[in-house]
Design a protein around this motif. Structure first.
Motif, PDB file in Angstrom:
ATOM      1  N   MET A 101       0.843  -1.211   0.000  1.00 32.97           N
ATOM      2  CA  MET A 101       0.000   0.000   0.000  1.00 32.97           C
ATOM      3  C   MET A 101       0.868   1.247   0.000  1.00 32.97           C
ATOM      4  N   PHE A 102       1.999   1.182   0.686  1.00 33.58           N
ATOM      5  CA  PHE A 102       2.859   2.373   0.758  1.00 33.58           C
ATOM      6  C   PHE A 102       3.542   2.570  -0.592  1.00 33.58           C
ATOM      7  N   THR A 103       3.301   3.743  -1.180  1.00 33.12           N
ATOM      8  CA  THR A 103       3.821   4.021  -2.529  1.00 33.12           C
ATOM      9  C   THR A 103       5.090   4.865  -2.499  1.00 33.12           C
ATOM     10  N   GLY A 104       5.422   5.400  -1.332  1.00 35.56           N
ATOM     11  CA  GLY A 104       6.575   6.304  -1.254  1.00 35.56           C
ATOM     12  C   GLY A 104       6.175   7.747  -1.523  1.00 35.56           C
ATOM     13  N   GLN A 105       4.919   7.974  -1.910  1.00 33.77           N
ATOM     14  CA  GLN A 105       4.469   9.358  -2.120  1.00 33.77           C
ATOM     15  C   GLN A 105       4.399  10.075  -0.776  1.00 33.77           C
ATOM     16  N   SER A 106       4.428  11.421  -0.847  1.00 38.67           N
ATOM     17  CA  SER A 106       4.609  12.150   0.409  1.00 38.67           C
ATOM     18  C   SER A 106       3.386  12.101   1.323  1.00 38.67           C
ATOM     19  N   SER A 107       2.197  11.812   0.806  1.00 42.51           N
ATOM     20  CA  SER A 107       1.044  11.660   1.705  1.00 42.51           C
ATOM     21  C   SER A 107       0.148  10.529   1.199  1.00 42.51           C
ATOM     22  N   ALA A 108      -0.600   9.973   2.139  1.00 45.36           N
ATOM     23  CA  ALA A 108      -1.527   8.897   1.777  1.00 45.36           C
ATOM     24  C   ALA A 108      -2.599   9.434   0.828  1.00 45.36           C
ATOM     25  N   ARG A 109      -3.071  10.653   1.090  1.00 46.63           N
ATOM     26  CA  ARG A 109      -4.095  11.254   0.250  1.00 46.63           C
ATOM     27  C   ARG A 109      -3.625  11.341  -1.208  1.00 46.63           C
ATOM     28  N   GLN A 110      -2.366  11.738  -1.367  1.00 48.09           N
ATOM     29  CA  GLN A 110      -1.794  11.875  -2.706  1.00 48.09           C
ATOM     30  C   GLN A 110      -1.707  10.518  -3.419  1.00 48.09           C
ATOM     31  N   ALA A 111      -1.557   9.457  -2.634  1.00 46.20           N
ATOM     32  CA  ALA A 111      -1.376   8.128  -3.221  1.00 46.20           C
ATOM     33  C   ALA A 111      -2.689   7.464  -3.623  1.00 46.20           C
ATOM     34  N   GLU A 112      -3.832   8.049  -3.248  1.00 45.78           N
ATOM     35  CA  GLU A 112      -5.122   7.372  -3.500  1.00 45.78           C
ATOM     36  C   GLU A 112      -5.332   6.995  -4.982  1.00 45.78           C
ATOM     37  N   PRO A 113      -5.104   7.933  -5.947  1.00 42.99           N
ATOM     38  CA  PRO A 113      -5.373   7.552  -7.343  1.00 42.99           C
ATOM     39  C   PRO A 113      -4.522   6.375  -7.816  1.00 42.99           C
ATOM     40  N   LEU A 114      -3.223   6.415  -7.512  1.00 44.31           N
ATOM     41  CA  LEU A 114      -2.327   5.335  -7.951  1.00 44.31           C
ATOM     42  C   LEU A 114      -2.729   4.013  -7.306  1.00 44.31           C
ATOM     43  N   LEU A 115      -2.997   4.066  -6.009  1.00 39.99           N
ATOM     44  CA  LEU A 115      -3.325   2.846  -5.292  1.00 39.99           C
ATOM     45  C   LEU A 115      -4.669   2.268  -5.742  1.00 39.99           C
ATOM     46  N   ASN A 116      -5.637   3.144  -6.000  1.00 38.85           N
ATOM     47  CA  ASN A 116      -6.932   2.631  -6.458  1.00 38.85           C
ATOM     48  C   ASN A 116      -6.824   2.028  -7.861  1.00 38.85           C
ATOM     49  N   ALA A 117      -5.928   2.561  -8.685  1.00 36.74           N
ATOM     50  CA  ALA A 117      -5.700   1.946 -10.012  1.00 36.74           C
ATOM     51  C   ALA A 117      -5.043   0.574  -9.822  1.00 36.74           C
ATOM     52  N   THR A 118      -4.088   0.484  -8.906  1.00 43.02           N
ATOM     53  CA  THR A 118      -3.419  -0.811  -8.641  1.00 43.02           C
ATOM     54  C   THR A 118      -4.436  -1.834  -8.125  1.00 43.02           C
ATOM     55  N   PHE A 119      -5.261  -1.404  -7.191  1.00 41.14           N
ATOM     56  CA  PHE A 119      -6.230  -2.342  -6.605  1.00 41.14           C
ATOM     57  C   PHE A 119      -7.318  -2.730  -7.610  1.00 41.14           C
ATOM     58  N   ALA A 120      -7.642  -1.825  -8.529  1.00 38.45           N
ATOM     59  CA  ALA A 120      -8.670  -2.154  -9.544  1.00 38.45           C
ATOM     60  C   ALA A 120      -8.187  -3.276 -10.456  1.00 38.45           C
ATOM     61  N   ALA A 121      -6.874  -3.441 -10.559  1.00 38.62           N
ATOM     62  CA  ALA A 121      -6.330  -4.471 -11.454  1.00 38.62           C
ATOM     63  C   ALA A 121      -6.170  -5.826 -10.741  1.00 38.62           C
ATOM     64  N   LEU A 122      -6.439  -5.881  -9.453  1.00 33.90           N
ATOM     65  CA  LEU A 122      -6.290  -7.158  -8.736  1.00 33.90           C
ATOM     66  C   LEU A 122      -7.475  -8.078  -9.022  1.00 33.90           C
ATOM     67  N   PRO A 123      -7.222  -9.402  -9.005  1.00 30.06           N
ATOM     68  CA  PRO A 123      -8.325 -10.343  -9.238  1.00 30.06           C
ATOM     69  C   PRO A 123      -9.415 -10.206  -8.170  1.00 30.06           C
ATOM     70  N   ARG A 124     -10.661 -10.237  -8.610  1.00 32.69           N
ATOM     71  CA  ARG A 124     -11.814 -10.113  -7.699  1.00 32.69           C
ATOM     72  C   ARG A 124     -12.669 -11.365  -7.794  1.00 32.69           C
ATOM     73  N   PRO A 125     -13.401 -11.739  -6.759  1.00 30.45           N
ATOM     74  CA  PRO A 125     -13.339 -11.157  -5.426  1.00 30.45           C
ATOM     75  C   PRO A 125     -12.055 -11.580  -4.704  1.00 30.45           C
ATOM     76  N   PHE A 126     -11.633 -10.789  -3.710  1.00 30.45           N
ATOM     77  CA  PHE A 126     -10.524 -11.224  -2.874  1.00 30.45           C
ATOM     78  C   PHE A 126     -10.942 -12.532  -2.195  1.00 30.45           C
ATOM     79  N   ALA A 127      -9.990 -13.463  -2.086  1.00 34.29           N
ATOM     80  CA  ALA A 127     -10.313 -14.745  -1.443  1.00 34.29           C
ATOM     81  C   ALA A 127     -10.604 -14.546   0.040  1.00 34.29           C
ATOM     82  N   ALA A 128      -9.773 -13.756   0.693  1.00 35.11           N
ATOM     83  CA  ALA A 128      -9.951 -13.561   2.143  1.00 35.11           C
ATOM     84  C   ALA A 128      -9.390 -12.218   2.566  1.00 35.11           C
TER      85      ALA A 128
END
Ligand SMILES: O=C1O[C@H](COP(=O)(O)O)[C@@H](O)[C@H](O)[C@H]1O
Length: 229
Positions: A101-128
Protein backbone atom coordinates in the motif's frame (compact mmCIF):
# COMPACT_ATOMS: atom_id res chain seq x y z
CA UNK A 1 -23.56 -14.87 8.35
CA UNK A 2 -21.41 -14.43 11.46
CA UNK A 3 -19.59 -17.37 13.01
CA UNK A 4 -17.56 -17.18 16.20
CA UNK A 5 -14.67 -19.47 17.18
CA UNK A 6 -13.39 -19.18 20.75
CA UNK A 7 -9.93 -20.45 21.76
CA UNK A 8 -8.26 -20.78 25.13
CA UNK A 9 -4.99 -19.20 23.96
CA UNK A 10 -3.43 -17.24 21.13
CA UNK A 11 -1.39 -20.12 19.73
CA UNK A 12 -4.45 -22.35 19.30
CA UNK A 13 -6.22 -19.43 17.66
CA UNK A 14 -3.28 -18.88 15.28
CA UNK A 15 -3.14 -22.53 14.19
CA UNK A 16 -6.90 -22.72 13.63
CA UNK A 17 -7.05 -19.43 11.72
CA UNK A 18 -4.06 -20.38 9.56
CA UNK A 19 -5.71 -23.69 8.73
CA UNK A 20 -9.03 -21.98 7.87
CA UNK A 21 -7.23 -19.42 5.71
CA UNK A 22 -5.36 -22.18 3.90
CA UNK A 23 -8.66 -23.95 3.14
CA UNK A 24 -10.22 -20.69 1.95
CA UNK A 25 -7.26 -19.95 -0.33
CA UNK A 26 -7.28 -23.49 -1.77
CA UNK A 27 -11.01 -23.25 -2.51
CA UNK A 28 -10.48 -19.92 -4.26
CA UNK A 29 -7.50 -21.33 -6.22
CA UNK A 30 -9.85 -24.01 -7.58
CA UNK A 31 -11.90 -21.34 -9.35
CA UNK A 32 -9.50 -18.41 -9.87
CA UNK A 33 -6.09 -18.39 -11.56
CA UNK A 34 -4.76 -15.93 -8.99
CA UNK A 35 -6.23 -15.18 -5.59
CA UNK A 36 -5.85 -12.26 -3.20
CA UNK A 37 -5.24 -12.48 0.54
CA UNK A 38 -5.46 -9.10 2.28
CA UNK A 39 -4.00 -9.06 5.79
CA UNK A 40 -3.83 -6.65 8.70
CA UNK A 41 -0.78 -5.34 10.51
CA UNK A 42 -0.32 -4.55 14.17
CA UNK A 43 0.95 -7.24 16.52
CA UNK A 44 -1.87 -9.80 16.65
CA UNK A 45 -1.34 -11.45 13.25
CA UNK A 46 2.30 -12.50 13.76
CA UNK A 47 1.61 -16.07 15.07
CA UNK A 48 -1.00 -16.56 12.31
CA UNK A 49 1.50 -15.43 9.66
CA UNK A 50 4.15 -17.78 11.03
CA UNK A 51 1.76 -20.75 10.87
CA UNK A 52 0.24 -19.80 7.51
CA UNK A 53 3.56 -19.35 5.68
CA UNK A 54 4.33 -23.06 6.12
CA UNK A 55 1.06 -24.47 4.74
CA UNK A 56 1.13 -26.29 1.45
CA UNK A 57 -0.71 -24.50 -1.32
CA UNK A 58 0.20 -22.97 -4.65
CA UNK A 59 1.64 -19.77 -3.18
CA UNK A 60 2.91 -18.73 -6.64
CA UNK A 61 -0.74 -17.95 -7.49
CA UNK A 62 -1.40 -16.02 -4.27
CA UNK A 63 -1.23 -12.23 -4.16
CA UNK A 64 -0.76 -10.88 -0.65
CA UNK A 65 -1.74 -7.33 0.11
CA UNK A 66 -2.64 -5.19 3.10
CA UNK A 67 -5.90 -4.19 4.68
CA UNK A 68 -4.24 -0.99 5.89
CA UNK A 69 -0.90 0.74 6.15
CA UNK A 70 0.69 3.34 8.37
CA UNK A 71 2.18 5.97 6.03
CA UNK A 72 5.82 5.26 6.86
CA UNK A 73 8.68 3.75 4.91
CA UNK A 74 9.40 0.04 5.25
CA UNK A 75 12.45 0.80 7.39
CA UNK A 76 10.13 2.14 10.11
CA UNK A 77 9.19 -0.45 12.78
CA UNK A 78 5.56 0.71 12.48
CA UNK A 79 5.34 -0.40 8.83
CA UNK A 80 2.71 -3.08 8.25
CA UNK A 81 4.49 -3.98 4.99
CA UNK A 82 7.71 -4.69 6.90
CA UNK A 83 5.76 -6.92 9.30
CA UNK A 84 4.24 -8.92 6.45
CA UNK A 85 7.58 -9.25 4.66
CA UNK A 86 9.29 -10.42 7.85
CA UNK A 87 6.65 -12.82 9.17
CA UNK A 88 4.44 -13.97 6.28
CA UNK A 89 6.41 -13.77 3.03
CA UNK A 90 8.88 -16.40 4.18
CA UNK A 91 9.18 -20.19 3.85
CA UNK A 92 6.64 -21.64 1.40
CA UNK A 93 4.89 -18.24 1.16
CA UNK A 94 8.06 -16.49 -0.08
CA UNK A 95 6.96 -17.03 -3.70
CA UNK A 96 3.65 -15.18 -3.22
CA UNK A 97 3.43 -11.80 -4.99
CA UNK A 98 3.16 -8.87 -2.62
CA UNK A 99 1.24 -5.70 -3.52
CA UNK A 100 2.15 -2.94 -1.05
CA UNK A 101 0.00 0.00 0.00
CA UNK A 102 2.86 2.37 0.76
CA UNK A 103 3.82 4.02 -2.53
CA UNK A 104 6.57 6.30 -1.25
CA UNK A 105 4.47 9.36 -2.12
CA UNK A 106 4.61 12.15 0.41
CA UNK A 107 1.04 11.66 1.70
CA UNK A 108 -1.53 8.90 1.78
CA UNK A 109 -4.10 11.25 0.25
CA UNK A 110 -1.79 11.88 -2.71
CA UNK A 111 -1.38 8.13 -3.22
CA UNK A 112 -5.12 7.37 -3.50
CA UNK A 113 -5.37 7.55 -7.34
CA UNK A 114 -2.33 5.34 -7.95
CA UNK A 115 -3.33 2.85 -5.29
CA UNK A 116 -6.93 2.63 -6.46
CA UNK A 117 -5.70 1.95 -10.01
CA UNK A 118 -3.42 -0.81 -8.64
CA UNK A 119 -6.23 -2.34 -6.61
CA UNK A 120 -8.67 -2.15 -9.54
CA UNK A 121 -6.33 -4.47 -11.45
CA UNK A 122 -6.29 -7.16 -8.74
CA UNK A 123 -8.33 -10.34 -9.24
CA UNK A 124 -11.81 -10.11 -7.70
CA UNK A 125 -13.34 -11.16 -5.43
CA UNK A 126 -10.52 -11.22 -2.87
CA UNK A 127 -10.31 -14.75 -1.44
CA UNK A 128 -9.95 -13.56 2.14
CA UNK A 129 -9.63 -10.36 4.12
CA UNK A 130 -8.16 -10.76 7.60
CA UNK A 131 -9.06 -7.95 9.97
CA UNK A 132 -7.79 -7.00 13.38
CA UNK A 133 -9.49 -4.67 15.83
CA UNK A 134 -8.22 -1.94 18.13
CA UNK A 135 -9.37 -1.18 21.68
CA UNK A 136 -11.18 1.83 20.18
CA UNK A 137 -13.24 -0.33 17.80
CA UNK A 138 -11.22 0.53 14.71
CA UNK A 139 -10.68 -2.09 12.08
CA UNK A 140 -8.33 -1.81 9.10
CA UNK A 141 -7.55 1.94 9.52
CA UNK A 142 -11.20 2.94 9.86
CA UNK A 143 -10.91 4.89 13.11
CA UNK A 144 -13.91 6.33 15.01
CA UNK A 145 -12.37 9.82 15.10
CA UNK A 146 -11.06 9.91 11.54
CA UNK A 147 -12.53 12.83 9.54
CA UNK A 148 -12.61 10.46 6.55
CA UNK A 149 -14.52 7.70 8.38
CA UNK A 150 -17.87 8.38 6.66
CA UNK A 151 -16.15 8.37 3.26
CA UNK A 152 -14.55 5.04 4.15
CA UNK A 153 -17.89 3.51 5.16
CA UNK A 154 -19.81 4.78 2.12
CA UNK A 155 -21.25 2.13 -0.19
CA UNK A 156 -19.71 3.84 -3.24
CA UNK A 157 -16.25 4.35 -1.72
CA UNK A 158 -13.21 3.39 -3.81
CA UNK A 159 -11.11 0.48 -2.55
CA UNK A 160 -8.51 2.60 -0.74
CA UNK A 161 -8.85 5.87 1.13
CA UNK A 162 -6.49 7.86 3.32
CA UNK A 163 -7.55 7.87 6.97
CA UNK A 164 -6.32 9.33 10.24
CA UNK A 165 -5.21 6.95 12.97
CA UNK A 166 -5.65 7.50 16.71
CA UNK A 167 -1.95 7.28 17.58
CA UNK A 168 1.31 7.97 15.76
CA UNK A 169 1.87 7.32 12.93
CA UNK A 170 -1.55 8.86 12.35
CA UNK A 171 -1.43 9.06 8.57
CA UNK A 172 -2.89 5.85 7.18
CA UNK A 173 -4.18 4.18 4.05
CA UNK A 174 -7.12 1.82 4.50
CA UNK A 175 -9.31 -0.52 2.57
CA UNK A 176 -12.81 0.90 2.72
CA UNK A 177 -15.86 -0.96 4.02
CA UNK A 178 -17.18 -1.92 0.53
CA UNK A 179 -13.74 -3.21 -0.46
CA UNK A 180 -13.53 -5.30 2.71
CA UNK A 181 -17.02 -6.72 2.18
CA UNK A 182 -16.32 -7.55 -1.47
CA UNK A 183 -14.22 -10.53 -0.28
CA UNK A 184 -15.40 -14.13 -0.47
CA UNK A 185 -14.88 -14.31 3.29
CA UNK A 186 -13.84 -11.89 6.03
CA UNK A 187 -11.97 -13.03 9.13
CA UNK A 188 -11.70 -11.00 12.32
CA UNK A 189 -9.13 -11.88 14.96
CA UNK A 190 -8.69 -10.41 18.42
CA UNK A 191 -7.74 -11.21 22.02
CA UNK A 192 -7.85 -9.42 25.35
CA UNK A 193 -10.52 -8.21 27.76
CA UNK A 194 -10.81 -4.69 26.36
CA UNK A 195 -11.30 -5.97 22.81
CA UNK A 196 -13.94 -8.46 24.03
CA UNK A 197 -15.80 -5.53 25.60
CA UNK A 198 -15.64 -3.54 22.34
CA UNK A 199 -16.74 -6.59 20.36
CA UNK A 200 -19.79 -7.02 22.63
CA UNK A 201 -20.75 -3.38 21.97
CA UNK A 202 -20.12 -3.73 18.23
CA UNK A 203 -22.39 -6.79 18.05
CA UNK A 204 -25.35 -4.57 19.04
CA UNK A 205 -25.47 -3.03 15.56
CA UNK A 206 -23.74 -0.61 13.20
CA UNK A 207 -22.41 2.33 15.21
CA UNK A 208 -19.85 4.95 14.20
CA UNK A 209 -18.26 4.67 17.64
CA UNK A 210 -17.08 1.14 16.71
CA UNK A 211 -16.25 1.02 13.00
CA UNK A 212 -15.78 -2.76 13.22
CA UNK A 213 -19.53 -2.98 13.87
CA UNK A 214 -20.21 -2.25 10.17
CA UNK A 215 -18.44 -5.49 9.25
CA UNK A 216 -20.48 -7.45 11.81
CA UNK A 217 -23.88 -5.84 11.09
CA UNK A 218 -24.31 -7.14 7.55
CA UNK A 219 -25.23 -10.50 6.10
CA UNK A 220 -24.00 -10.31 2.49
CA UNK A 221 -20.42 -11.41 3.24
CA UNK A 222 -19.61 -14.30 5.58
CA UNK A 223 -17.59 -13.20 8.61
CA UNK A 224 -15.68 -15.61 10.84
CA UNK A 225 -14.50 -14.27 14.18
CA UNK A 226 -11.54 -15.92 15.93
CA UNK A 227 -11.00 -14.81 19.51
CA UNK A 228 -9.01 -15.74 22.58
CA UNK A 229 -9.14 -14.41 26.18
O1 LIG B 1 -2.85 -0.04 13.76
C1 LIG B 1 -3.33 -1.13 13.53
O2 LIG B 1 -4.00 -1.76 14.52
C2 LIG B 1 -4.93 -2.81 14.25
C3 LIG B 1 -5.00 -3.65 15.53
O3 LIG B 1 -3.68 -4.13 15.82
P1 LIG B 1 -3.43 -5.18 16.97
O4 LIG B 1 -1.97 -5.37 17.06
O5 LIG B 1 -4.01 -4.57 18.23
O6 LIG B 1 -4.17 -6.42 16.59
C4 LIG B 1 -4.55 -3.63 13.04
O7 LIG B 1 -5.59 -4.51 12.71
C5 LIG B 1 -4.22 -2.71 11.88
O8 LIG B 1 -3.88 -3.43 10.73
C6 LIG B 1 -3.06 -1.84 12.27
O9 LIG B 1 -2.65 -0.96 11.24
Amino acid sequence: MLQQHAFSDGQQLALALASELAATLRNALDVQQEVVLAVSGGKSPVPVFEALREVELDWSRVIVTLVDERWVSTSDPASNEALVRQHLLQGRAAVARFVPMFTGQSSARQAEPLLNATFAALPRPFAAVVLGMGDDGHTASLFPASPQLDAGLAADAPACLAQVGAAAPTERMSLTLPAILAARKVFLQFAGASKHAVFAEALRGADRRWPVSYVLAQSATPVEVFHAP
